[in-house]
Write a protein that holds these residues in place. Structure first.
Motif, PDB file in Angstrom:
ATOM      1  N   PHE A   1      -5.714  51.583  66.040  1.00  0.00           N
ATOM      2  CA  PHE A   1      -4.734  52.534  66.560  1.00  0.00           C
ATOM      3  C   PHE A   1      -4.511  53.673  65.573  1.00  0.00           C
ATOM      4  N   ALA A   2      -4.354  53.325  64.292  1.00  0.00           N
ATOM      5  CA  ALA A   2      -4.123  54.357  63.273  1.00  0.00           C
ATOM      6  C   ALA A   2      -5.344  55.247  63.108  1.00  0.00           C
ATOM      7  N   ALA A   3      -6.538  54.646  63.111  1.00  0.00           N
ATOM      8  CA  ALA A   3      -7.753  55.429  62.895  1.00  0.00           C
ATOM      9  C   ALA A   3      -8.126  56.267  64.112  1.00  0.00           C
ATOM     10  N   SER A   4      -7.766  55.807  65.313  1.00  0.00           N
ATOM     11  CA  SER A   4      -8.206  56.475  66.539  1.00  0.00           C
ATOM     12  C   SER A   4      -7.549  57.838  66.751  1.00  0.00           C
ATOM     13  N   HIS A   5      -6.471  58.128  66.038  1.00  0.00           N
ATOM     14  CA  HIS A   5      -5.830  59.435  66.183  1.00  0.00           C
ATOM     15  C   HIS A   5      -6.636  60.554  65.515  1.00  0.00           C
ATOM     16  N   LEU A   6      -7.674  60.155  64.754  1.00  0.00           N
ATOM     17  CA  LEU A   6      -8.584  61.127  64.128  1.00  0.00           C
ATOM     18  C   LEU A   6      -7.829  62.135  63.255  1.00  0.00           C
ATOM     19  N   GLU A   7      -6.864  61.619  62.517  1.00  0.00           N
ATOM     20  CA  GLU A   7      -6.106  62.425  61.564  1.00  0.00           C
ATOM     21  C   GLU A   7      -6.179  61.717  60.211  1.00  0.00           C
ATOM     22  N   PRO A   8      -7.303  61.856  59.484  1.00  0.00           N
ATOM     23  CA  PRO A   8      -7.528  61.061  58.277  1.00  0.00           C
ATOM     24  C   PRO A   8      -6.405  61.153  57.252  1.00  0.00           C
ATOM     25  N   LEU A   9      -5.837  62.345  57.081  1.00  0.00           N
ATOM     26  CA  LEU A   9      -4.798  62.508  56.066  1.00  0.00           C
ATOM     27  C   LEU A   9      -3.524  61.759  56.434  1.00  0.00           C
ATOM     28  N   ARG A  10      -3.320  61.466  57.727  1.00  0.00           N
ATOM     29  CA  ARG A  10      -2.099  60.785  58.166  1.00  0.00           C
ATOM     30  C   ARG A  10      -2.333  59.310  58.498  1.00  0.00           C
ATOM     31  N   THR A  11      -3.512  58.761  58.212  1.00  0.00           N
ATOM     32  CA  THR A  11      -3.822  57.388  58.617  1.00  0.00           C
ATOM     33  C   THR A  11      -2.846  56.388  57.996  1.00  0.00           C
TER      34      THR A  11
ATOM     35  N   GLU B   1     -12.897  53.991  75.135  1.00  0.00           N
ATOM     36  CA  GLU B   1     -12.877  54.998  74.073  1.00  0.00           C
ATOM     37  C   GLU B   1     -13.867  56.122  74.371  1.00  0.00           C
ATOM     38  N   ALA B   2     -15.033  55.766  74.920  1.00  0.00           N
ATOM     39  CA  ALA B   2     -16.013  56.782  75.296  1.00  0.00           C
ATOM     40  C   ALA B   2     -15.471  57.669  76.415  1.00  0.00           C
ATOM     41  N   VAL B   3     -14.769  57.060  77.362  1.00  0.00           N
ATOM     42  CA  VAL B   3     -14.151  57.832  78.447  1.00  0.00           C
ATOM     43  C   VAL B   3     -13.094  58.769  77.880  1.00  0.00           C
ATOM     44  N   LEU B   4     -12.335  58.309  76.906  1.00  0.00           N
ATOM     45  CA  LEU B   4     -11.308  59.143  76.272  1.00  0.00           C
ATOM     46  C   LEU B   4     -11.929  60.381  75.635  1.00  0.00           C
ATOM     47  N   LEU B   5     -12.998  60.180  74.862  1.00  0.00           N
ATOM     48  CA  LEU B   5     -13.657  61.312  74.196  1.00  0.00           C
ATOM     49  C   LEU B   5     -14.343  62.229  75.210  1.00  0.00           C
ATOM     50  N   ALA B   6     -14.985  61.633  76.214  1.00  0.00           N
ATOM     51  CA  ALA B   6     -15.662  62.448  77.227  1.00  0.00           C
ATOM     52  C   ALA B   6     -14.661  63.258  78.039  1.00  0.00           C
ATOM     53  N   SER B   7     -13.502  62.670  78.329  1.00  0.00           N
ATOM     54  CA  SER B   7     -12.471  63.389  79.078  1.00  0.00           C
ATOM     55  C   SER B   7     -11.946  64.571  78.281  1.00  0.00           C
TER      56      SER B   7
ATOM     57  N   TRP C   1       7.378  60.804  74.921  1.00  0.00           N
ATOM     58  CA  TRP C   1       8.373  59.745  74.800  1.00  0.00           C
ATOM     59  C   TRP C   1       8.038  58.532  75.662  1.00  0.00           C
ATOM     60  N   LEU C   2       7.659  58.724  76.920  1.00  0.00           N
ATOM     61  CA  LEU C   2       7.533  57.612  77.857  1.00  0.00           C
ATOM     62  C   LEU C   2       6.094  57.304  78.279  1.00  0.00           C
ATOM     63  N   LEU C   3       5.407  58.300  78.803  1.00  0.00           N
ATOM     64  CA  LEU C   3       4.113  58.035  79.428  1.00  0.00           C
ATOM     65  C   LEU C   3       3.009  57.795  78.411  1.00  0.00           C
ATOM     66  N   GLY C   4       2.969  58.605  77.355  1.00  0.00           N
ATOM     67  CA  GLY C   4       1.939  58.432  76.331  1.00  0.00           C
ATOM     68  C   GLY C   4       1.930  57.037  75.723  1.00  0.00           C
ATOM     69  N   PRO C   5       3.094  56.507  75.305  1.00  0.00           N
ATOM     70  CA  PRO C   5       3.107  55.144  74.767  1.00  0.00           C
ATOM     71  C   PRO C   5       2.592  54.095  75.743  1.00  0.00           C
ATOM     72  N   ILE C   6       2.901  54.240  77.033  1.00  0.00           N
ATOM     73  CA  ILE C   6       2.384  53.277  78.007  1.00  0.00           C
ATOM     74  C   ILE C   6       0.859  53.305  78.016  1.00  0.00           C
ATOM     75  N   CYS C   7       0.278  54.497  78.070  1.00  0.00           N
ATOM     76  CA  CYS C   7      -1.180  54.629  78.108  1.00  0.00           C
ATOM     77  C   CYS C   7      -1.820  54.084  76.839  1.00  0.00           C
ATOM     78  N   GLU C   8      -1.271  54.441  75.683  1.00  0.00           N
ATOM     79  CA  GLU C   8      -1.859  53.999  74.424  1.00  0.00           C
ATOM     80  C   GLU C   8      -1.731  52.486  74.254  1.00  0.00           C
TER      81      GLU C   8
END
Length: 266
Positions: free
Chosen positions: A208-218, A44-50, A166-173
């Protein structure tokens, strides 16, 4: 006078279980991996730093909407880098992604993931409709959709975005949340293996829901995450949740593709 001859050793009467493959009958059980929640926090730290690095690399783009290349880089690179670090951790501190993240390919998991993805798509569509009625269109729109809304892209950029969403993002997440985080939760000492899986499902769904950092859509993201997590829970392997996630992302990704190409307005 005769001398006694040494008797032949008794034959080995131990046979493998006939239901087990001969090649794996005597293999020891897989070793427990040596990583836990610290590995997930590192990823998660790598994700934010990237994400911060990409932002600094791009620099000030001036007033107005972000250029499409910046949207693409900022959307794809951090998640891909973080997923790569997660896989690397399983090699350095574990037994590799197949064993540690349960990345075993089975067609039965694909079928199960597809079914859960379709069910999730129905609930997601219904949830998005109700959410829009309650809070309005602006608060129901994802961050990515807001960045590309009403903006035309080149064909190549639109296709890259579509394939990623559609394809790559879901694999990574899925590698990060229902692979690494799930494995860390299961590693804890629970009363039973079943409780470990349930705890991993609940924790990974919430994070997973909280990590998207979209509080109104959690709340809406929780609706999206539950069927995906159930596919992982039922199959016991990661490809099931990957396929469910990809099925769930198909229509939103297609909507963004058509809107970016100016084919349709939504």
């Amino acid at each position: 006078m005769t001398t006694s001859q040494p008797r032949d050793p008794a034959p080995d009467t131990t046979f493998p279980d006939p239901e087990e493959p001969a090649a794996t009958a005597f293999l020891p059980p897989p070793r427990r991996h040596r990583w836990g929640f610290g590995a997930f926090l590192l990823v998660e730290a790598v994700l934010l730093a990237s994400a911060a690095f990409v932002s600094a690399l791009v620099g000030d783009t001036g007033p107005g909407p972000l250029p499409i290349r910046v949207v693409l880089l900022g959307t794809m690179l951090p998640t891909m880098i973080a997923a790569g670090v997660a896989v690397l951790i399983t090699f350095v501190r574990g037994n590799g992604p197949v064993a540690d993240l349960r990345l075993e390919w089975r067609w039965a998991d694909v079928r199960t993931g597809f079914r859960y993805g379709c069910v999730g798509l129905v609930f997601t569509t219904l949830g998005a409709y109700l959410w829009t009625r309650l809070v309005g269109d602006a608060n129901a729109t994802s961050a990515i959709s807001a960045l590309v809304e009403d903006r035309k892209m080149s064909v190549s950029a639109a296709i890259v975005m579509f394939v990623y969403l559609w394809l790559l993002g879901p694999i990574c997440e899925e590698i990060i949340y229902r692979g690494l985080l799930w494995g860390a939760a299961e590693q804890l000492q629970w009363r039973s293996e079943r409780w470990g899986r349930v705890a991993a499902f609940l924790l990974s769904t919430a994070v997973f829901a909280a990590s998207h950092l979209e509080p109104l859509r959690t709340t809406l993201l929780l609706v999206i995450a539950v069927p995906i997590g159930l596919a992982r829970l039922v199959t016991g392997r990661l490809p099931g949740s990957i396929v469910a996630h990809q099925v769930n992302n198909f229509l939103p990704a297609l909507t963004i593709l058509l809107g970016a190409l100016g084919v349709a307005s939504f």
